[in-house]
Design an enzyme around this catalytic site. Structure first.
Site, PDB file in Angstrom:
ATOM      1  N   GLY A 105       0.684  -1.419   0.259  1.00  0.00           N
ATOM      2  CA  GLY A 105       0.441  -0.453   0.208  1.00  0.00           C
ATOM      3  C   GLY A 105       1.207   0.875  -0.204  1.00  0.00           C
ATOM      4  O   GLY A 105       1.634   1.055  -0.535  1.00  0.00           O
ATOM      5  N   GLY A 106       0.498   2.505   0.338  1.00  0.00           N
ATOM      6  CA  GLY A 106       0.547   3.771   0.295  1.00  0.00           C
ATOM      7  C   GLY A 106       1.717   3.909   1.205  1.00  0.00           C
ATOM      8  O   GLY A 106       1.827   3.609   2.526  1.00  0.00           O
ATOM      9  N   GLU A 133       5.898  -3.402   0.458  1.00  0.00           N
ATOM     10  CA  GLU A 133       5.248  -2.888  -0.768  1.00  0.00           C
ATOM     11  C   GLU A 133       5.065  -2.133  -0.997  1.00  0.00           C
ATOM     12  O   GLU A 133       3.944  -1.923  -1.098  1.00  0.00           O
ATOM     13  CB  GLU A 133       4.812  -4.197  -1.400  1.00  0.00           C
ATOM     14  CG  GLU A 133       5.191  -5.627  -1.156  1.00  0.00           C
ATOM     15  CD  GLU A 133       7.089  -6.048  -2.193  1.00  0.00           C
ATOM     16  OE1 GLU A 133       6.709  -4.360  -3.183  1.00  0.00           O
ATOM     17  OE2 GLU A 133       7.394  -6.402  -2.264  1.00  0.00           O
ATOM     18  N   CYS A 164       2.231   0.601  -8.851  1.00  0.00           N
ATOM     19  CA  CYS A 164       3.375   1.344  -8.309  1.00  0.00           C
ATOM     20  C   CYS A 164       4.462   1.628  -8.636  1.00  0.00           C
ATOM     21  O   CYS A 164       5.343   1.886  -8.217  1.00  0.00           O
ATOM     22  CB  CYS A 164       3.481  -0.028  -7.175  1.00  0.00           C
ATOM     23  SG  CYS A 164       3.411  -1.371  -7.372  1.00  0.00           S
TER      24      CYS A 164
HETATM   25  P1  NAD Z   1      -3.637   2.315   1.120  1.00  0.00           P
HETATM   26  O1  NAD Z   1      -1.990   2.205   1.517  1.00  0.00           O
HETATM   27  O2  NAD Z   1      -4.459   3.385   1.351  1.00  0.00           O
HETATM   28  O3  NAD Z   1      -4.132   1.163   1.250  1.00  0.00           O
HETATM   29  C1  NAD Z   1      -3.564  -0.391   1.981  1.00  0.00           C
HETATM   30  C2  NAD Z   1      -4.466  -0.751   2.139  1.00  0.00           C
HETATM   31  O4  NAD Z   1      -4.012  -0.732   3.721  1.00  0.00           O
HETATM   32  C3  NAD Z   1      -5.719  -1.086   2.718  1.00  0.00           C
HETATM   33  O5  NAD Z   1      -6.462  -2.412   2.594  1.00  0.00           O
HETATM   34  C4  NAD Z   1      -5.933   0.179   3.594  1.00  0.00           C
HETATM   35  O6  NAD Z   1      -7.824  -0.108   4.192  1.00  0.00           O
HETATM   36  C5  NAD Z   1      -5.011  -0.360   4.575  1.00  0.00           C
HETATM   37  N1  NAD Z   1      -5.078   0.526   5.281  1.00  0.00           N
HETATM   38  C6  NAD Z   1      -5.165   1.798   5.612  1.00  0.00           C
HETATM   39  N2  NAD Z   1      -4.514   2.769   6.897  1.00  0.00           N
HETATM   40  C7  NAD Z   1      -4.196   1.097   7.663  1.00  0.00           C
HETATM   41  C8  NAD Z   1      -4.267   1.042   8.588  1.00  0.00           C
HETATM   42  N3  NAD Z   1      -3.938   2.475   9.395  1.00  0.00           N
HETATM   43  N4  NAD Z   1      -4.033  -0.168   9.311  1.00  0.00           N
HETATM   44  C9  NAD Z   1      -4.237  -1.507   8.315  1.00  0.00           C
HETATM   45  N5  NAD Z   1      -5.172  -1.401   7.330  1.00  0.00           N
HETATM   46  C10 NAD Z   1      -4.658  -0.049   7.207  1.00  0.00           C
HETATM   47  O7  NAD Z   1      -3.091   1.597  -0.656  1.00  0.00           O
HETATM   48  P2  NAD Z   1      -3.812   1.865  -1.646  1.00  0.00           P
HETATM   49  O8  NAD Z   1      -4.543   3.779  -2.337  1.00  0.00           O
HETATM   50  O9  NAD Z   1      -5.626   0.995  -1.972  1.00  0.00           O
HETATM   51  O10 NAD Z   1      -3.217   1.409  -3.096  1.00  0.00           O
HETATM   52  C11 NAD Z   1      -1.804   2.608  -3.104  1.00  0.00           C
HETATM   53  C12 NAD Z   1      -0.719   2.235  -2.979  1.00  0.00           C
HETATM   54  O11 NAD Z   1      -0.525   1.131  -3.067  1.00  0.00           O
HETATM   55  C13 NAD Z   1       0.233   3.373  -3.233  1.00  0.00           C
HETATM   56  O12 NAD Z   1       1.156   4.086  -3.061  1.00  0.00           O
HETATM   57  C14 NAD Z   1       1.343   2.393  -5.023  1.00  0.00           C
HETATM   58  O13 NAD Z   1       2.150   2.944  -5.278  1.00  0.00           O
HETATM   59  C15 NAD Z   1       1.385   0.829  -3.452  1.00  0.00           C
HETATM   60  N6  NAD Z   1       0.874   0.108  -4.033  1.00  0.00           N
HETATM   61  C16 NAD Z   1       2.426  -0.603  -3.881  1.00  0.00           C
HETATM   62  C17 NAD Z   1       2.833  -1.854  -4.327  1.00  0.00           C
HETATM   63  C18 NAD Z   1       4.178  -2.960  -4.397  1.00  0.00           C
HETATM   64  O14 NAD Z   1       4.328  -3.697  -4.809  1.00  0.00           O
HETATM   65  N7  NAD Z   1       5.374  -1.791  -4.494  1.00  0.00           N
HETATM   66  C19 NAD Z   1       1.603  -2.596  -5.539  1.00  0.00           C
HETATM   67  C20 NAD Z   1       0.382  -2.034  -5.070  1.00  0.00           C
HETATM   68  C21 NAD Z   1       0.423  -1.157  -4.758  1.00  0.00           C
END
Ligand code: NAD
Length: 473
Positions: free
Chosen positions: A225-226, A245, A279
């Site tokens: 995630g982010g 990641e 990503c």
């Molecule tokens: P996000 O960080 O908003 O959310 C990712 C996940 O984390 C979701 O399931 C969300 O509900 C959960 N989450 C959020 N806050 C949390 C907390 N406090 N505790 C536990 N879980 C929590 O990301 P997004 O908007 O869904 O995805 C986009 C991001 O993901 C981008 O930054 C992208 O680059 C990254 N990404 C990375 C890869 C990689 O392999 N490096 C692949 C895909 C996406």
């Protein structure tokens, strides 16, 4: 759809709508999980691990192979769910569903190669008459948290290797795209995965994240995630393993001797795949001054031909962003850059959640769209004079997932591959290339550890040493 807790598909009065971002229609609902649900998932996963750790590798591999076969048979069904609940066009969604089959198949194959080694205990004084080895054992309960942009295959990258290694999994899929993940879990259970070994809890990260992230029964958090959510999770996790990641702001260098047809085609696709919510999407194009104008003209021409709109139509090149709010954010970032002097070469307009593929140049170094991960359909062009400058610019931000370079000069390619700070360098390709079994991950804010089946399995297991002291031999 329902969530799977302690072997039961359960619903809750409080629900979350799953919305198609193209037309804002509600396609389904999922329960909004709460703290009690987290406790149920944790208790059950501990029991699930008692089952999975005793299963033979053969049995685990057979289940993974069967799950791959089920997904393969229902590929169009999986692709349709990916396309409806997220941003991808139906064609992009089909690619993701096929990759999910590969991920599950390779998880099964790699489960048979979780190897140890003998240890030469007599290689230092004090080790005489000792013989032994190490083998790798599963880590326990793995909490997998996944993002919205690859709602099926990135979930497969968590469940597949975690189960292949003999772990139990609690999955928290993205709040906005939970349906593909639930379908995958259904396929795993149908294939024979013990239901207690896989819990899927839907809901808001802000509500159910902390109780699970901080719980000591969870032995590893595998997060994609982010950066912001990643930092929060790291601050709450305590002493447990963490795999991350995260995002990036991927640079691609187009050197003066590049094959321009290849570079233009590959970088347009790499910039706008999944409406740039990728990503490894291209965000910065560092183009040599000798070919800058020619590259720019061709790149903009090609971008203008992109057909945007209805994700379910076969000839649509790019769909909407995941929410209108995200499209408004990108619009603001582009406007900020334009107000501070950037040229908007094409695009720059928004209709609801649809944001046109947008190309910018002359970016001041302090604008958000230059410094941060945009995660939207925009790309920045920069003119560069020499290779050192290009590499310095590529390395100047606190991210480093993948980088790319187009050149026909092997020395240039070699130098770039060593000097770019990142987890992988694509030569004569954009950054938007990932083989599911390659080591995948980043440096700096792009992540911790590596995924990619064989590499995930290293993270999801620990070595245990067995040493025999044999004084009588
Ligand atoms: P996000 O960080 O908003 O959310 C990712 C996940 O984390 C979701 O399931 C969300 O509900 C959960 N989450 C959020 N806050 C949390 C907390 N406090 N505790 C536990 N879980 C929590 O990301 P997004 O908007 O869904 O995805 C986009 C991001 O993901 C981008 O930054 C992208 O680059 C990254 N990404 C990375 C890869 C990689 O392999 N490096 C692949 C895909 C996406």
């Amino acid at each position: 759809m329902k969530m799977l807790l302690d072997g039961q598909w359960v619903d809750r009065d409080e629900k979350i709508d799953v919305i198609d971002p193209f037309d804002n229609s509600v396609i389904d609902t999922v329960p909004s999980g709460n703290a009690d649900d987290c406790e149920t998932a944790l208790k059950s996963a501990v029991k699930g691990f008692e089952i999975t750790k005793k299963m033979t590798v053969y049995d685990r591999a057979q289940i993974l192979f069967k799950a791959a076969a089920i997904i393969s048979e229902r590929l169009e069904e999986f692709a349709t769910i990916i396309a409806r609940e997220g941003s991808k066009t139906i064609n992009e969604a089909r690619t993701e569903a096929s990759r999910c089959v590969n991920t599950m198949t390779a998880s099964a194959e790699e489960s048979k190669r979780i190897l140890g080694e003998t240890i030469p205990f007599d290689s230092f004084p004090g080790g005489e008459k000792r013989r032994g080895y190490y083998y790798r054992f599963p880590i326990g309960v793995v909490l997998a948290i996944t993002p919205f942009n690859d709602p099926l295959n990135l979930v497969a990258h968590k469940i597949g290797p975690a189960f292949a290694a003999g772990n139990a999994v609690i999955l928290k899929p993205a709040t906005v795209t939970p349906l593909s993940a639930i379908k995958l879990v259904e396929a795993m259970v149908e294939a024979g995965m013990p239901p207690q070994a896989i819990q899927v809890i839907t809901g808001y990260g802000s509500k159910i994240g902390d109780p699970m992230v901080s719980d000591e029964r969870v032995r590893m958090i595998s997060f994609t995630g982010g950066v912001e959510a990643g930092k929060h999770i790291a601050s709450k996790a305590g002493i447990k393993k963490i795999g991350m990641e995260l995002g990036s702001n991927s640079p691609v260098i187009v050197w003066k001797d590049a094959d321009l047809d290849l570079a233009v085609d590959s970088c347009v696709s790499g910039s706008f795949w999944a409406a740039g919510q990728n990503c490894i999407g291209v965000q910065r194009l560092l183009v040599h001054k000798d070919i800058y104008n020619e590259f720019k003209t061709r790149f903009v021409e090609r971008t203008k031909k992109y057909k945007i709109g209805d994700k379910m139509k076969e000839d649509t090149d790019m769909g909407p962003m995941i929410t209108e709010g995200e499209a408004i954010r990108v619009e603001k970032w582009v406007n900020e850059a334009a107000q501070k002097g950037a040229n908007v070469l094409c695009g720059g307009k928004r209709t609801g959640s649809l944001y046109e593929p947008t190309v910018l140049e002359n970016l001041p170094p302090d604008v958000t769209i230059h410094c941060e991960e945009v995660f939207g359909p925009t790309v920045n062009l920069y003119q560069i004079d020499d290779l050192d400058e290009a590499i310095k610019e590529a390395n100047s931000l606190p991210y480093g997932l993948l980088a790319g370079i187009f050149t026909s000069n092997i020395d240039v390619a070699f130098k770039a591959s060593y000097d770019l700070d990142c987890g992988g360098v694509m030569i004569n390709d954009s950054t938007d290339y990932r083989l599911d079994s390659m080591p995948f991950g980043g440096v700096k804010y792009s992540g911790l550890g590596r995924e990619g089946l064989k590499f995930s399995l290293q993270e999801l297991t620990e070595p245990k040493v067995v040493c025999f002291y044999l004084p009588n031999i």
